[in-house]
Design a protein around this motif. Structure first.
Motif, PDB file in Angstrom:
ATOM      1  N   ALA A  77       0.840  -1.203   0.000  1.00  0.00           N
ATOM      2  CA  ALA A  77       0.000   0.000   0.000  1.00  0.00           C
ATOM      3  C   ALA A  77       0.873   1.250   0.000  1.00  0.00           C
ATOM      4  O   ALA A  77       0.589   2.226  -0.712  1.00  0.00           O
ATOM      5  CB  ALA A  77      -0.954  -0.019   1.197  1.00  0.00           C
ATOM      6  N   ARG A  78       1.936   1.238   0.811  1.00  0.00           N
ATOM      7  CA  ARG A  78       2.826   2.402   0.848  1.00  0.00           C
ATOM      8  C   ARG A  78       3.492   2.611  -0.508  1.00  0.00           C
ATOM      9  O   ARG A  78       3.558   3.733  -1.010  1.00  0.00           O
ATOM     10  CB  ARG A  78       3.886   2.231   1.944  1.00  0.00           C
ATOM     11  N   PHE A  79       3.966   1.536  -1.133  1.00  0.00           N
ATOM     12  CA  PHE A  79       4.623   1.674  -2.431  1.00  0.00           C
ATOM     13  C   PHE A  79       3.639   2.146  -3.496  1.00  0.00           C
ATOM     14  O   PHE A  79       3.991   2.951  -4.366  1.00  0.00           O
ATOM     15  CB  PHE A  79       5.286   0.368  -2.848  1.00  0.00           C
ATOM     16  N   ALA A  80       2.398   1.684  -3.427  1.00  0.00           N
ATOM     17  CA  ALA A  80       1.379   2.131  -4.378  1.00  0.00           C
ATOM     18  C   ALA A  80       1.134   3.635  -4.221  1.00  0.00           C
ATOM     19  O   ALA A  80       0.979   4.357  -5.220  1.00  0.00           O
ATOM     20  CB  ALA A  80       0.089   1.352  -4.179  1.00  0.00           C
ATOM     21  N   GLU A  81       1.101   4.108  -2.987  1.00  0.00           N
ATOM     22  CA  GLU A  81       0.909   5.542  -2.740  1.00  0.00           C
ATOM     23  C   GLU A  81       2.086   6.353  -3.274  1.00  0.00           C
ATOM     24  O   GLU A  81       1.899   7.424  -3.855  1.00  0.00           O
ATOM     25  CB  GLU A  81       0.707   5.798  -1.252  1.00  0.00           C
ATOM     26  N   ILE A  82       3.298   5.854  -3.072  1.00  0.00           N
ATOM     27  CA  ILE A  82       4.478   6.550  -3.603  1.00  0.00           C
ATOM     28  C   ILE A  82       4.412   6.580  -5.126  1.00  0.00           C
ATOM     29  O   ILE A  82       4.697   7.613  -5.756  1.00  0.00           O
ATOM     30  CB  ILE A  82       5.782   5.886  -3.100  1.00  0.00           C
ATOM     31  N   GLY A  83       4.028   5.469  -5.733  1.00  0.00           N
ATOM     32  CA  GLY A  83       3.889   5.423  -7.190  1.00  0.00           C
ATOM     33  C   GLY A  83       2.847   6.400  -7.694  1.00  0.00           C
ATOM     34  O   GLY A  83       3.056   7.093  -8.702  1.00  0.00           O
ATOM     35  N   GLN A  84       1.722   6.479  -6.995  1.00  0.00           N
ATOM     36  CA  GLN A  84       0.672   7.418  -7.382  1.00  0.00           C
ATOM     37  C   GLN A  84       1.164   8.863  -7.269  1.00  0.00           C
ATOM     38  O   GLN A  84       0.888   9.691  -8.126  1.00  0.00           O
ATOM     39  CB  GLN A  84      -0.587   7.206  -6.534  1.00  0.00           C
ATOM     40  N   TYR A  85       1.910   9.148  -6.206  1.00  0.00           N
ATOM     41  CA  TYR A  85       2.488  10.489  -6.055  1.00  0.00           C
ATOM     42  C   TYR A  85       3.387  10.795  -7.258  1.00  0.00           C
ATOM     43  O   TYR A  85       3.307  11.883  -7.843  1.00  0.00           O
ATOM     44  CB  TYR A  85       3.290  10.586  -4.755  1.00  0.00           C
ATOM     45  N   ALA A  86       4.239   9.846  -7.624  1.00  0.00           N
ATOM     46  CA  ALA A  86       5.153  10.067  -8.749  1.00  0.00           C
ATOM     47  C   ALA A  86       4.377  10.298 -10.041  1.00  0.00           C
ATOM     48  O   ALA A  86       4.721  11.198 -10.822  1.00  0.00           O
ATOM     49  CB  ALA A  86       6.099   8.875  -8.895  1.00  0.00           C
ATOM     50  N   ARG A  87       3.321   9.520 -10.274  1.00  0.00           N
ATOM     51  CA  ARG A  87       2.525   9.696 -11.496  1.00  0.00           C
ATOM     52  C   ARG A  87       1.813  11.047 -11.527  1.00  0.00           C
ATOM     53  O   ARG A  87       1.687  11.667 -12.585  1.00  0.00           O
ATOM     54  CB  ARG A  87       1.491   8.566 -11.636  1.00  0.00           C
ATOM     55  N   SER A  88       1.363  11.507 -10.379  1.00  0.00           N
ATOM     56  CA  SER A  88       0.575  12.739 -10.368  1.00  0.00           C
ATOM     57  C   SER A  88       1.414  14.010 -10.184  1.00  0.00           C
ATOM     58  O   SER A  88       0.976  15.083 -10.574  1.00  0.00           O
ATOM     59  CB  SER A  88      -0.501  12.674  -9.280  1.00  0.00           C
ATOM     60  N   ARG A  89       2.625  13.895  -9.622  1.00  0.00           N
ATOM     61  CA  ARG A  89       3.373  15.100  -9.257  1.00  0.00           C
ATOM     62  C   ARG A  89       4.790  15.193  -9.819  1.00  0.00           C
ATOM     63  O   ARG A  89       5.429  16.221  -9.651  1.00  0.00           O
ATOM     64  CB  ARG A  89       3.482  15.187  -7.732  1.00  0.00           C
ATOM     65  N   CYS A  90       5.274  14.133 -10.473  1.00  0.00           N
ATOM     66  CA  CYS A  90       6.697  14.136 -10.825  1.00  0.00           C
ATOM     67  C   CYS A  90       6.984  13.954 -12.320  1.00  0.00           C
ATOM     68  O   CYS A  90       8.132  13.763 -12.700  1.00  0.00           O
ATOM     69  CB  CYS A  90       7.416  13.029 -10.035  1.00  0.00           C
ATOM     70  N   LEU A  91       5.975  14.019 -13.155  1.00  0.00           N
ATOM     71  CA  LEU A  91       6.185  13.753 -14.579  1.00  0.00           C
ATOM     72  C   LEU A  91       6.188  15.010 -15.441  1.00  0.00           C
ATOM     73  O   LEU A  91       5.986  14.945 -16.645  1.00  0.00           O
ATOM     74  CB  LEU A  91       5.115  12.775 -15.093  1.00  0.00           C
ATOM     75  N   ALA A 132       4.365  -4.133  -7.169  1.00  0.00           N
ATOM     76  CA  ALA A 132       4.699  -2.809  -6.653  1.00  0.00           C
ATOM     77  C   ALA A 132       6.037  -2.346  -7.228  1.00  0.00           C
ATOM     78  O   ALA A 132       6.191  -1.188  -7.616  1.00  0.00           O
ATOM     79  CB  ALA A 132       4.752  -2.817  -5.124  1.00  0.00           C
ATOM     80  N   ARG A 133       6.995  -3.255  -7.291  1.00  0.00           N
ATOM     81  CA  ARG A 133       8.309  -2.892  -7.824  1.00  0.00           C
ATOM     82  C   ARG A 133       8.217  -2.532  -9.308  1.00  0.00           C
ATOM     83  O   ARG A 133       8.743  -1.510  -9.735  1.00  0.00           O
ATOM     84  CB  ARG A 133       9.317  -4.016  -7.612  1.00  0.00           C
ATOM     85  N   SER A 134       7.532  -3.368 -10.083  1.00  0.00           N
ATOM     86  CA  SER A 134       7.455  -3.090 -11.522  1.00  0.00           C
ATOM     87  C   SER A 134       6.697  -1.789 -11.782  1.00  0.00           C
ATOM     88  O   SER A 134       7.061  -1.027 -12.677  1.00  0.00           O
ATOM     89  CB  SER A 134       6.842  -4.262 -12.283  1.00  0.00           C
ATOM     90  N   GLY A 135       5.661  -1.516 -10.995  1.00  0.00           N
ATOM     91  CA  GLY A 135       4.932  -0.261 -11.146  1.00  0.00           C
ATOM     92  C   GLY A 135       5.788   0.942 -10.821  1.00  0.00           C
ATOM     93  O   GLY A 135       5.781   1.943 -11.550  1.00  0.00           O
ATOM     94  N   LEU A 136       6.538   0.853  -9.719  1.00  0.00           N
ATOM     95  CA  LEU A 136       7.422   1.962  -9.355  1.00  0.00           C
ATOM     96  C   LEU A 136       8.555   2.128 -10.368  1.00  0.00           C
ATOM     97  O   LEU A 136       8.910   3.252 -10.723  1.00  0.00           O
ATOM     98  CB  LEU A 136       8.000   1.752  -7.955  1.00  0.00           C
ATOM     99  N   GLU A 137       9.118   1.015 -10.823  1.00  0.00           N
ATOM    100  CA  GLU A 137      10.194   1.112 -11.817  1.00  0.00           C
ATOM    101  C   GLU A 137       9.700   1.815 -13.072  1.00  0.00           C
ATOM    102  O   GLU A 137      10.410   2.649 -13.638  1.00  0.00           O
ATOM    103  CB  GLU A 137      10.733  -0.273 -12.159  1.00  0.00           C
ATOM    104  N   ALA A 138       8.485   1.500 -13.505  1.00  0.00           N
ATOM    105  CA  ALA A 138       7.942   2.112 -14.717  1.00  0.00           C
ATOM    106  C   ALA A 138       7.779   3.618 -14.543  1.00  0.00           C
ATOM    107  O   ALA A 138       8.175   4.398 -15.418  1.00  0.00           O
ATOM    108  CB  ALA A 138       6.610   1.458 -15.088  1.00  0.00           C
ATOM    109  N   VAL A 139       7.197   4.036 -13.431  1.00  0.00           N
ATOM    110  CA  VAL A 139       6.976   5.473 -13.249  1.00  0.00           C
ATOM    111  C   VAL A 139       8.298   6.206 -12.995  1.00  0.00           C
ATOM    112  O   VAL A 139       8.490   7.322 -13.489  1.00  0.00           O
ATOM    113  CB  VAL A 139       5.917   5.766 -12.163  1.00  0.00           C
ATOM    114  N   VAL A 140       9.225   5.590 -12.275  1.00  0.00           N
ATOM    115  CA  VAL A 140      10.531   6.228 -12.058  1.00  0.00           C
ATOM    116  C   VAL A 140      11.268   6.364 -13.393  1.00  0.00           C
ATOM    117  O   VAL A 140      11.911   7.390 -13.655  1.00  0.00           O
ATOM    118  CB  VAL A 140      11.361   5.470 -11.003  1.00  0.00           C
ATOM    119  N   ALA A 141      11.153   5.365 -14.260  1.00  0.00           N
ATOM    120  CA  ALA A 141      11.768   5.462 -15.586  1.00  0.00           C
ATOM    121  C   ALA A 141      11.186   6.641 -16.364  1.00  0.00           C
ATOM    122  O   ALA A 141      11.917   7.373 -17.054  1.00  0.00           O
ATOM    123  CB  ALA A 141      11.574   4.163 -16.358  1.00  0.00           C
ATOM    124  N   GLN A 142       9.874   6.859 -16.238  1.00  0.00           N
ATOM    125  CA  GLN A 142       9.242   7.995 -16.913  1.00  0.00           C
ATOM    126  C   GLN A 142       9.725   9.322 -16.326  1.00  0.00           C
ATOM    127  O   GLN A 142       9.992  10.270 -17.066  1.00  0.00           O
ATOM    128  CB  GLN A 142       7.723   7.915 -16.775  1.00  0.00           C
TER     129      GLN A 142
END
Length: 185
Positions: A66-80, A122-132
């Motif tokens: 859940a924490r990693f999903a929230e971090i991923g959502q933050y990255a998708r909404s605020r870091c691209l 969670a890892r693959s989702g975060l890796e994808a958004v961090v790559a973006q």
């Protein structure tokens, strides 16, 4: 045709309540929290906790996911946006880790080894958004061209260690790391 049924709405609400209570208790008291305490805080019986999470480790893993999903959502909404998204991402991760040290301790204990990095989906989702995030910052010229997702994971691991051990100001660590990631030329 799938034979898997969708959970009842009340079962899903109970699962959510258990997970929220667990995250709050882990944040407050770390690894010492036991399942009966979580059940009481969630307002459910211990059997309900075990129906959703067969053991404590499964509950800790779900809280971590859940924490990693929230971090991923933050990255998708605020870091691209291509304007120092990686800086915002690293500062957000530092804030989450520093405010939620108890969950980090519970994750490390449940995994029996240092490192509370994401696994599986969670890892693959975060890796994808961090790559973006990296690609957008590189395209904007605010991040060196050779920065990779592996580099960011390395920095997050170091950031986690700084926070976990209290060995320095994590914000300064992020600033120093970001300075090393700026394009040279």
């Amino acid at each position: 045709m799938s034979t898997e049924r969708r959970p009842r709405a009340d079962a899903e609400r109970n699962r959510t309540r258990v997970l929220e209570a667990a995250r709050e208790l882990f944040a407050d008291r770390g690894d010492e929290v036991q399942l009966p305490e979580i059940a009481r805080a969630a307002g459910v019986g211990v059997g309900t906790v075990y129906r959703h999470f067969p053991d404590r480790r499964a509950l800790v893993e779900a809280a971590a996911e859940a924490r990693f999903a929230e971090i991923g959502q933050y990255a998708r909404s605020r870091c691209l946006d291509g304007r120092s998204g990686l800086a915002r991402y690293l500062r957000h991760v530092g804030k989450v880790l520093s405010e939620d040290r108890g969950l980090s301790a519970a994750i490390e204990s449940a995994r029996s080894a240092p490192g509370s990095e994401p696994r599986g989906d969670a890892r693959s989702g975060l890796e994808a958004v961090v790559a973006q995030v990296i690609a957008r910052d590189q395209e904007a010229g605010v991040l060196r061209e050779d920065c990779t997702v592996a580099d960011v994971y390395l920095l997050v691991g170091c950031l986690s260690a700084v926070i976990r051990t209290g060995s320095g100001d994590w914000r300064r660590f992020v600033d120093l790391a970001l300075d090393g990631l700026r394009p040279r030329g």
